[in-house]
Design a protein around this motif. Structure first.
Motif, PDB file in Angstrom:
ATOM      1  N   MET A   1       0.842  -1.176   0.000  1.00 55.40           N
ATOM      2  CA  MET A   1       0.000   0.000   0.000  1.00 55.40           C
ATOM      3  C   MET A   1       0.891   1.244   0.000  1.00 55.40           C
ATOM      4  SD  MET A   1      -3.203   0.987   2.450  1.00 55.40           S
ATOM      5  CE  MET A   1      -4.324  -0.021   1.507  1.00 55.40           C
ATOM      6  N   ASP A   2       0.419   2.277  -0.637  1.00 58.02           N
ATOM      7  CA  ASP A   2       1.153   3.528  -0.777  1.00 58.02           C
ATOM      8  C   ASP A   2       1.414   4.166   0.587  1.00 58.02           C
ATOM      9  OD1 ASP A   2       0.606   6.784  -1.298  1.00 58.02           O
ATOM     10  OD2 ASP A   2       1.992   5.789  -2.684  1.00 58.02           O
ATOM     11  N   ILE A   3       2.620   4.623   0.789  1.00 61.33           N
ATOM     12  CA  ILE A   3       3.023   5.204   2.073  1.00 61.33           C
ATOM     13  C   ILE A   3       2.209   6.459   2.411  1.00 61.33           C
ATOM     14  CG2 ILE A   3       4.926   6.631   1.219  1.00 61.33           C
ATOM     15  CD1 ILE A   3       6.481   5.548   3.761  1.00 61.33           C
ATOM     16  N   GLU A   4       1.775   7.211   1.396  1.00 60.32           N
ATOM     17  CA  GLU A   4       0.964   8.411   1.641  1.00 60.32           C
ATOM     18  C   GLU A   4      -0.395   8.040   2.241  1.00 60.32           C
ATOM     19  OE1 GLU A   4       2.008  11.564   1.343  1.00 60.32           O
ATOM     20  OE2 GLU A   4       3.963  10.835   0.686  1.00 60.32           O
ATOM     21  N   ILE A   5      -0.979   6.959   1.766  1.00 61.27           N
ATOM     22  CA  ILE A   5      -2.275   6.487   2.276  1.00 61.27           C
ATOM     23  C   ILE A   5      -2.129   6.030   3.720  1.00 61.27           C
ATOM     24  CG2 ILE A   5      -4.052   4.709   2.018  1.00 61.27           C
ATOM     25  CD1 ILE A   5      -3.487   4.876  -1.045  1.00 61.27           C
ATOM     26  N   ILE A   6      -1.063   5.292   3.991  1.00 65.73           N
ATOM     27  CA  ILE A   6      -0.803   4.827   5.353  1.00 65.73           C
ATOM     28  C   ILE A   6      -0.559   6.020   6.274  1.00 65.73           C
ATOM     29  CG2 ILE A   6       0.779   3.508   6.823  1.00 65.73           C
ATOM     30  CD1 ILE A   6      -0.935   1.723   5.035  1.00 65.73           C
ATOM     31  N   ALA A   7       0.208   6.994   5.806  1.00 67.13           N
ATOM     32  CA  ALA A   7       0.509   8.180   6.616  1.00 67.13           C
ATOM     33  C   ALA A   7      -0.768   8.942   6.965  1.00 67.13           C
ATOM     34  CB  ALA A   7       1.490   9.085   5.880  1.00 67.13           C
ATOM     35  N   LYS A   8      -1.689   9.064   6.014  1.00 63.64           N
ATOM     36  CA  LYS A   8      -2.963   9.758   6.294  1.00 63.64           C
ATOM     37  C   LYS A   8      -3.765   9.007   7.347  1.00 63.64           C
ATOM     38  CE  LYS A   8      -7.041  11.870   4.267  1.00 63.64           C
ATOM     39  NZ  LYS A   8      -7.147  12.858   5.302  1.00 63.64           N
ATOM     40  N   ALA A   9      -3.821   7.679   7.226  1.00 63.86           N
ATOM     41  CA  ALA A   9      -4.549   6.873   8.208  1.00 63.86           C
ATOM     42  C   ALA A   9      -3.942   7.042   9.600  1.00 63.86           C
ATOM     43  CB  ALA A   9      -4.552   5.400   7.791  1.00 63.86           C
ATOM     44  N   LEU A  10      -2.628   6.978   9.679  1.00 60.93           N
ATOM     45  CA  LEU A  10      -1.962   7.125  10.973  1.00 60.93           C
ATOM     46  C   LEU A  10      -2.124   8.540  11.523  1.00 60.93           C
ATOM     47  CD1 LEU A  10       1.265   5.035  10.322  1.00 60.93           C
ATOM     48  CD2 LEU A  10      -0.697   4.409  11.761  1.00 60.93           C
ATOM     49  N   LYS A  11      -2.136   9.536  10.641  1.00 56.53           N
ATOM     50  CA  LYS A  11      -2.352  10.921  11.075  1.00 56.53           C
ATOM     51  C   LYS A  11      -3.726  11.058  11.729  1.00 56.53           C
ATOM     52  CE  LYS A  11      -3.106  15.556   9.346  1.00 56.53           C
ATOM     53  NZ  LYS A  11      -4.310  15.908   8.651  1.00 56.53           N
ATOM     54  N   GLU A  12      -4.735  10.488  11.083  1.00 54.51           N
ATOM     55  CA  GLU A  12      -6.089  10.575  11.636  1.00 54.51           C
ATOM     56  C   GLU A  12      -6.184   9.847  12.975  1.00 54.51           C
ATOM     57  OE1 GLU A  12      -8.517  12.544  10.592  1.00 54.51           O
ATOM     58  OE2 GLU A  12      -7.209  13.204   8.967  1.00 54.51           O
ATOM     59  N   LEU A  13      -5.506   8.726  13.092  1.00 53.21           N
ATOM     60  CA  LEU A  13      -5.539   7.969  14.343  1.00 53.21           C
ATOM     61  C   LEU A  13      -4.657   8.608  15.417  1.00 53.21           C
ATOM     62  CD1 LEU A  13      -5.461   4.344  12.944  1.00 53.21           C
ATOM     63  CD2 LEU A  13      -7.418   5.557  13.945  1.00 53.21           C
ATOM     64  N   GLY A  14      -3.840   9.584  15.030  1.00 53.11           N
ATOM     65  CA  GLY A  14      -2.936  10.239  15.958  1.00 53.11           C
ATOM     66  C   GLY A  14      -3.589  11.261  16.872  1.00 53.11           C
ATOM     67  N   HIS A  15      -4.856  11.543  16.654  1.00 56.74           N
ATOM     68  CA  HIS A  15      -5.572  12.491  17.508  1.00 56.74           C
ATOM     69  C   HIS A  15      -6.311  11.699  18.593  1.00 56.74           C
ATOM     70  CE1 HIS A  15      -8.569  15.372  18.817  1.00 56.74           C
ATOM     71  NE2 HIS A  15      -7.795  16.317  18.299  1.00 56.74           N
TER      72      HIS A  15
END
Length: 97
Positions: A1-15
């Motif tokens: 999976m694309d690292i940008e997609i993973i980064a967005k998911a982790l960003k959202e879960l980071g709150h």
């Protein structure tokens, strides 16, 4: 999976609030849970909850379905597993070399 997609998911879960919402949705299982129930259980104002749910949905971590006047949220388990798999894929690979 694309690292940008993973980064967005982790960003959202980071709150903290989004993580609490997501954890509650995971607990609900594949049938999901109504937005009203999440709001009552987590004591989150409606507009705040809507904002955070929107973020989780835009990252592809959840989907929503309407039954009459009730809106349900359901975890996209394939996406969750893809994020976990991304983090685990190369675990300890350097130890094998």
């Amino acid at each position: 999976m694309d690292i940008e997609i993973i980064a967005k998911a982790l960003k959202e879960l980071g709150h903290p609030t989004r993580l609490a919402i997501f954890k509650r949705l995971v607990k609900a299982g594949e049938q999901g849970i109504s937005v009203g129930s999440v709001q009552e259980e987590l004591v989150i104002p409606g507009s705040t909850l809507s904002h955070h749910i929107s973020g989780l949905a835009s990252a592809g971590l959840i989907k929503q379905r309407r039954e009459g006047r009730t809106l349900f949220c359901v975890v996209e388990y394939d996406k969750l597993l893809a994020v976990i798999s991304f983090l685990q894929d190369e675990c300890c690979i350097d130890e094998l070399n």
